[in-house]
Design a protein around this motif. Structure first.
Motif, mmCIF file in Angstrom:
data_model
loop_
_atom_site.group_PDB
_atom_site.id
_atom_site.type_symbol
_atom_site.label_atom_id
_atom_site.label_comp_id
_atom_site.label_asym_id
_atom_site.label_seq_id
_atom_site.Cartn_x
_atom_site.Cartn_y
_atom_site.Cartn_z
ATOM 1 N N GLY A 46 0.585 -1.507 -0.596
ATOM 2 C CA GLY A 46 -0.012 -0.325 -0.030
ATOM 3 C C GLY A 46 0.663 1.362 0.103
ATOM 4 N N VAL A 47 1.718 1.503 1.053
ATOM 5 C CA VAL A 47 2.981 2.524 0.658
ATOM 6 C C VAL A 47 3.453 2.341 -0.460
ATOM 7 C CG1 VAL A 47 5.275 3.384 2.046
ATOM 8 C CG2 VAL A 47 3.511 2.572 3.539
ATOM 9 N N SER A 48 4.079 1.318 -0.957
ATOM 10 C CA SER A 48 4.247 1.610 -2.370
ATOM 11 C C SER A 48 3.666 2.154 -3.052
ATOM 12 C CB SER A 48 4.828 -0.094 -3.163
ATOM 13 O OG SER A 48 5.303 0.308 -4.494
ATOM 14 N N GLU A 49 1.875 1.571 -3.307
ATOM 15 C CA GLU A 49 1.149 2.440 -3.905
ATOM 16 C C GLU A 49 0.663 3.341 -3.935
ATOM 17 O OE1 GLU A 49 -2.341 -0.257 -3.602
ATOM 18 O OE2 GLU A 49 -1.832 -1.944 -4.703
ATOM 19 N N ASN A 50 0.580 3.798 -2.901
ATOM 20 C CA ASN A 50 0.766 5.386 -1.903
ATOM 21 C C ASN A 50 1.806 6.452 -2.927
ATOM 22 O OD1 ASN A 50 -2.483 5.601 -1.516
ATOM 23 N ND2 ASN A 50 -1.536 4.147 0.362
ATOM 24 N N PHE A 51 2.563 5.548 -2.196
ATOM 25 C CA PHE A 51 4.056 7.194 -2.299
ATOM 26 C C PHE A 51 5.357 6.482 -3.458
ATOM 27 C CE2 PHE A 51 1.812 6.849 2.121
ATOM 28 C CZ PHE A 51 1.666 7.857 2.439
ATOM 29 N N ASP A 52 5.538 5.640 -3.445
ATOM 30 C CA ASP A 52 6.485 4.734 -3.898
ATOM 31 C C ASP A 52 6.789 4.816 -5.122
ATOM 32 O OD1 ASP A 52 9.281 5.167 -3.413
ATOM 33 O OD2 ASP A 52 9.624 2.842 -2.762
ATOM 34 N N THR A 53 6.186 5.173 -5.506
ATOM 35 C CA THR A 53 5.284 4.632 -7.373
ATOM 36 C C THR A 53 7.054 5.963 -8.489
ATOM 37 O OG1 THR A 53 4.223 6.467 -7.139
ATOM 38 C CG2 THR A 53 3.723 4.042 -6.976
ATOM 39 N N TYR A 55 8.091 9.088 -10.541
ATOM 40 C CA TYR A 55 8.027 10.375 -10.145
ATOM 41 C C TYR A 55 7.580 10.596 -8.983
ATOM 42 C CZ TYR A 55 8.841 9.530 -15.357
ATOM 43 O OH TYR A 55 9.449 9.318 -16.777
ATOM 44 N N SER A 56 7.427 9.221 -7.426
ATOM 45 C CA SER A 56 6.745 10.132 -6.974
ATOM 46 C C SER A 56 8.031 9.869 -5.648
ATOM 47 C CB SER A 56 5.582 9.858 -6.448
ATOM 48 O OG SER A 56 5.001 8.845 -6.390
ATOM 49 N N ASP A 57 8.530 8.816 -5.839
ATOM 50 C CA ASP A 57 9.369 8.250 -4.887
ATOM 51 C C ASP A 57 10.647 9.008 -4.151
ATOM 52 O OD1 ASP A 57 10.678 8.255 -7.428
ATOM 53 O OD2 ASP A 57 11.585 6.126 -6.596
ATOM 54 N N TYR A 58 10.828 10.082 -4.749
ATOM 55 C CA TYR A 58 11.960 11.505 -4.913
ATOM 56 C C TYR A 58 11.308 11.777 -2.793
ATOM 57 C CZ TYR A 58 8.402 14.817 -5.139
ATOM 58 O OH TYR A 58 7.502 15.872 -4.965
ATOM 59 N N HIS A 59 12.697 12.067 -2.545
ATOM 60 C CA HIS A 59 13.110 12.546 -0.733
ATOM 61 C C HIS A 59 13.271 13.664 -0.621
ATOM 62 C CE1 HIS A 59 14.778 8.201 -0.693
ATOM 63 N NE2 HIS A 59 13.638 8.441 -0.268
ATOM 64 N N VAL A 60 13.902 14.670 -1.687
ATOM 65 C CA VAL A 60 14.705 16.159 -1.386
ATOM 66 C C VAL A 60 14.646 16.905 -3.156
ATOM 67 C CG1 VAL A 60 16.678 16.139 -2.433
ATOM 68 C CG2 VAL A 60 15.678 18.192 -0.048
ATOM 69 N N LYS A 146 7.622 14.778 2.231
ATOM 70 C CA LYS A 146 7.101 14.591 3.491
ATOM 71 C C LYS A 146 5.844 13.288 3.559
ATOM 72 C CE LYS A 146 7.134 19.712 5.551
ATOM 73 N NZ LYS A 146 6.838 20.519 6.218
ATOM 74 N N LYS A 147 4.548 12.637 2.467
ATOM 75 C CA LYS A 147 5.076 11.357 2.792
ATOM 76 C C LYS A 147 5.305 10.119 2.620
ATOM 77 C CE LYS A 147 0.243 13.882 0.030
ATOM 78 N NZ LYS A 147 -0.396 13.602 -0.943
ATOM 79 N N VAL A 148 6.418 10.303 1.731
ATOM 80 C CA VAL A 148 7.538 9.113 1.656
ATOM 81 C C VAL A 148 8.182 9.334 3.516
ATOM 82 C CG1 VAL A 148 9.342 8.556 0.903
ATOM 83 C CG2 VAL A 148 7.815 9.396 -0.025
ATOM 84 N N LEU A 149 8.792 10.841 3.762
ATOM 85 C CA LEU A 149 9.571 10.452 4.198
ATOM 86 C C LEU A 149 8.730 10.020 6.544
ATOM 87 C CD1 LEU A 149 11.207 13.881 4.499
ATOM 88 C CD2 LEU A 149 12.107 11.703 4.229
ATOM 89 N N ILE A 150 7.315 10.188 6.033
ATOM 90 C CA ILE A 150 5.931 10.495 6.962
ATOM 91 C C ILE A 150 6.110 8.421 7.415
ATOM 92 C CG2 ILE A 150 4.116 10.556 8.241
ATOM 93 C CD1 ILE A 150 4.107 12.934 7.285
ATOM 94 N N VAL A 151 5.938 8.208 6.233
ATOM 95 C CA VAL A 151 5.646 6.824 6.473
ATOM 96 C C VAL A 151 7.459 5.980 6.395
ATOM 97 C CG1 VAL A 151 5.609 4.341 4.930
ATOM 98 C CG2 VAL A 151 3.902 6.776 4.576
ATOM 99 N N HIS A 152 8.555 6.699 6.836
ATOM 100 C CA HIS A 152 9.269 5.984 6.984
ATOM 101 C C HIS A 152 9.628 6.478 8.682
ATOM 102 C CE1 HIS A 152 10.513 4.602 2.818
ATOM 103 N NE2 HIS A 152 10.946 4.079 3.304
ATOM 104 N N GLY A 153 9.190 7.152 9.559
ATOM 105 C CA GLY A 153 8.822 7.537 10.631
ATOM 106 C C GLY A 153 10.080 9.019 10.950
ATOM 107 N N TYR A 154 9.794 9.297 9.638
ATOM 108 C CA TYR A 154 10.828 10.533 9.826
ATOM 109 C C TYR A 154 9.627 11.288 9.926
ATOM 110 C CZ TYR A 154 14.174 8.029 8.935
ATOM 111 O OH TYR A 154 15.684 6.841 8.798
#
Length: 780
Positions: A46-53, A55-60, A146-154
């Motif tokens: 689900g995380v992969s579907e929502n965030f980690d696809t 062109y949306s898996d960047y961090h900064v 921030k969406k990706v970072l939140i999922v990883h606990g940051y």
């Protein structure tokens, strides 16, 4: 059908009660393992579907990056992917490391290892070599996914400057190490629980049939045949346990995911049940291995038991001749209880371990959740959903617009169209104004103040005028009178050490609890290397001041803002009196005046704002964006509308999911532990029937036997509680150490009440299990 298979089926049918206990244990174990694996696979996918696809898996995000700066950073070994965006409306484009930038664009970077994000980002900041002006605006130039970072606990990742003025990548809350601690604790506990439950379930079954196995050996049965028979029983019960447990795990996983989706539905996320074959095979492997090793030792013991030993069934009886202090002071039933525990040590050790696992898990998880809830107050900066920012007063007055009427028309239209209720809080504010405090001795913390030689002190202060509805509500709550000031007596001081990624939040009160003091609005000047002040408003701020421990409703941000100053709330009437006084004294546009000494009073003054509380912030945002674009808003005298709690939902999303999953797993472990304890106690009493018969023949009554069992229960439970508390201390210590950078830990947040209630409930359950088990003891 082979003899071993027939005997296995006969044994299963013959001992249907014990078989049922064993199958229930297998079902519970299987359900917990498979549910855990299904949740992990579903949430990961689900995380992969929502965030980690793509062109949306960047961090900064690096905004308006120049060609020269792009060349300096693009070949860094820690960068995994690079995307560019040529303008705000353009789509992201993935580029390789040989790509040459033609003009300044926005660059999106994905690191190879998200755990190194802070080190990598700080290295990039160093490579950018920012100017002094750019350092002041570093948080606008450098942003994060921030969406990706939140999922990883940051949570709360941002750019801030340390005491030396160097910009750094920091965050408010880091759940990653604490979650890792919780995962390790759960894995260890679940592993121990599985081994104990399955080992004990099969051990009980095998011990009850030792006489049968011994007789089978005496008539020519071999050890191999006994082993085959036992393993076939285990396979049959295991298949039933896995099938039923699998169905229950799917049902339970759907319930948990449904609860998670109810939490996330307004934030735009959705998790569905995904049966990933890799996780299923892993779970089945763990279950099969546990079953195999759990049955191996008991079956070897049974197959190698001699005829006489099997018939007597007394191998484990060990009577040690020593008396403890406890034995000397306890009544006869208590002494017998301690001796019985020693003689049946292995059985009571299993019960004790189960109790220790249950209590330790509850103490650890409930403490973590308590600290987690405390941090959730920190990461949600606002207790309103949105805020309306009007144009500067001079602009909308020149346009002939009544902003108050225009914004009310917009709100009324939304309420009518969507049948929703919206609460509006009107206020005026003036930030960072110098205020004189008389006397300086009223200050609890002088770190925010400048002390003058005459014993007075000045400090920067936020001044907020409240509409009558909110003001009257809070002045009444604080038992003050109309016209009194409300002073939120606290401020968060932020300390960021160089090299650290988590700032330290230090909450401090400003005034002494029962201090009596007066305030005056002043004009501060810096002349001839000395600070001087001039009183410009001596009377209006002289009213009574009521100190408040919590900020006024709707203004939570002043409690946790990183740039907060002491805040003084007043009625709108009082605020307007000050405003009119200054306007009369210094002219209509006094805030724009620049004198030779640079006046600082009424600095950064905003005339009027509106805070919004609504039932559905996503729906309200869509309404504003679709029905009222920028041009329409400006015609209403409104500059823009800012939405706060959408980000808050994303932050709380992570906290809520973790809390829910931990509670589900904790509940499952406790339930399995209770069932298994009942199973062990039941079997133990069956094995001791002959002991109880001897006691009856010697004159003991059923009441005496019950007292003996109650003493056994108290002794084992007390010992388990003590050991659990000792084991919980290092876990709690690690939780506190992990949270101390983001919480002001002036007191322990351990939920002593909940823990005490849980221990009491567990004791009552243990006592009830003991008393229920005595029903099978018949006096002969």
């Amino acid at each position: 059908m082979k003899v071993e298979t027939k005997l296995a089926l006969n044994n299963i049918k013959k001992n249907n009660k014990r078989t049922m206990y064993t199958i229930i244990s297998l079902i519970l174990c299987t359900t917990l393992i498979l549910t855990t694996m299904l949740l992990v696979s579903s949430i990961r996918n689900g995380v992969s579907e929502n965030f980690d696809t793509e062109y949306s898996d960047y961090h900064v995000i690096l905004k308006d990056l120049s060609v020269e700066r792009f060349e300096r950073i693009k070949n860094k070994e820690y960068i995994d992917k690079i995307y560019i965006q040529k303008n705000e409306d353009a789509q992201l484009e993935k580029v390789d490391f040989a790509f040459e930038l033609g003009e300044s664009v926005t660059v999106y970077l994905k690191y190879k290892n998200i755990k190194n994000m802070f080190v990598c980002t700080n290295d990039i900041i160093k490579e950018l070599n920012l100017s002094e002006l750019e350092i002041m605006n570093a948080d606008r130039m450098i942003n994060f996914n921030k969406k990706v970072l939140i999922v990883h606990g940051y949570i709360g990742v941002h750019i801030d400057t340390n005491q030396k003025g160097i910009p750094q990548c920091v965050m408010k809350v880091n759940y990653a190490p604490i979650i890792l601690l919780m995962i390790i604790t759960l894995i260890v506990s679940i592993s121990m629980l599985f081994i104990i439950i399955l080992y004990n379930a099969f051990l009980i079954t095998i011990n009850e049939r030792k006489k049968e196995y011994a007789i089978l050996n005496s008539v020519g049965g071999t050890e191999g045949q006994v082993l085959k028979m036992i393993f076939k029983e285990a396979i049959m019960m295991g298949v039933i346990g896995i099938i039923v447990g699998g169905m229950l795990s799917v049902l339970l996983s759907n319930i948990v995911l449904s609860s998670i989706n109810n939490i996330l539905n307004r934030a735009g996320y959705y998790f569905r049940l995904i049966i990933d074959i890799k996780y299923i095979m892993l779970a089945l492997g763990i279950i099969v291995i546990n079953i195999y090793f759990s049955i191996l030792i008991p079956s070897l013991k049974a197959s190698s038991t001699s005829v006489i030993q099997g018939i007597r069934n007394n191998k484990e009886i060990k009577n040690k001749k020593r008396k403890t202090i406890l034995e000397r002071i306890l009544p006869t039933e208590g002494k017998v209880a301690i001796k019985n525990i020693r003689r049946n040590k292995s059985r009571y050790t299993l019960i004790m371990i189960l109790l220790i696992i249950n209590i330790t898990i509850f103490i650890s998880i409930s403490t973590y959740i308590r600290y987690e809830k405390e941090t959730s107050d920190l990461v949600t900066e606002y207790d309103v959903d949105a805020e309306i920012f009007p144009l500067p007063r001079a602009m909308y007055e020149e346009m002939g617009i009544d902003v108050r009427e225009k914004y009310k028309e917009i709100i009324k239209d939304y309420e009518t169209r969507y049948n929703r209720k919206v609460e509006c809080i009107e206020y005026k504010r003036a930030f960072r104004n110098y205020v004189l405090i008389e006397p300086a001795g009223a200050l609890e913390n002088k770190e925010l103040a400048h002390i003058y030689e005459d014993g007075n002190a000045t400090t920067l202060m936020n001044i907020i005028g409240l509409d009558d509805k909110i003001y009257n509500k809070y002045i009444t709550k604080l038992k003050g009178n109309y016209g009194d000031f409300i002073f939120y007596n606290g401020v968060n001081l932020i300390k960021l050490e160089e090299g650290k990624i988590e700032p330290t939040y230090v909450f401090t009160p400003i005034f002494k609890k029962d201090a009596k003091f007066k305030l005056k609005l002043i004009d501060v000047n810096y002349i001839n290397n000395e600070w001087e002040y001039e009183t410009i408003e001596p009377e209006i701020l002289a009213s009574n001041i009521v100190l408040a421990d919590e900020p006024v409703e709707g203004f939570k941000e002043i409690k946790i803002s990183e740039y907060s100053y002491p805040t003084l709330f007043m009625s709108m009437e009082t605020y307007d009196r000050i405003d009119n006084y200054l306007e009369t004294k210094y002219g209509k546009h006094y805030t724009n005046e620049v004198s030779s000494s640079t006046r600082t009073f009424w600095d950064d003054r905003d005339d009027f704002r509106v805070k919004i509380k609504c039932e559905d912030v996503v729906e309200f945002k869509n309404y504003i964006n679709i029905e009222h674009n920028i041009d329409i808003l400006e015609k209403s005298g409104i500059s823009y509308v800012e939405f706060y709690t959408i980000d808050n939902q994303e932050k709380l999303m992570y906290i809520s999911i973790i809390e829910l999953i931990l509670k589900v797993i904790m509940t499952a472990i406790v339930a399995i532990g209770i069932v298994s304890t009942a199973n062990i106690m039941n079997a133990s009493l069956i094995e001791r029937k002959e002991d109880f018969n001897i006691m009856y023949r010697m004159g003991a009554t059923k009441g005496n036997v019950k007292k003996i069992l109650i003493y056994e229960c108290i002794y084992v439970f007390t010992k388990a509680v003590v050991i659990s508390i000792i084991l919980s201390i290092p876990i709690i210590y690690k939780i506190i150490k992990g949270m101390e950078n983001v919480l002001v830990l002036n007191k322990l947040l351990i939920p002593y009440g909940s823990i005490g209630i849980f221990i009491a409930v567990m004791f009552v359950i243990s006592l009830l299990i003991t008393l229920w088990s005595t029903k099978m003891i018949k006096e002969e």
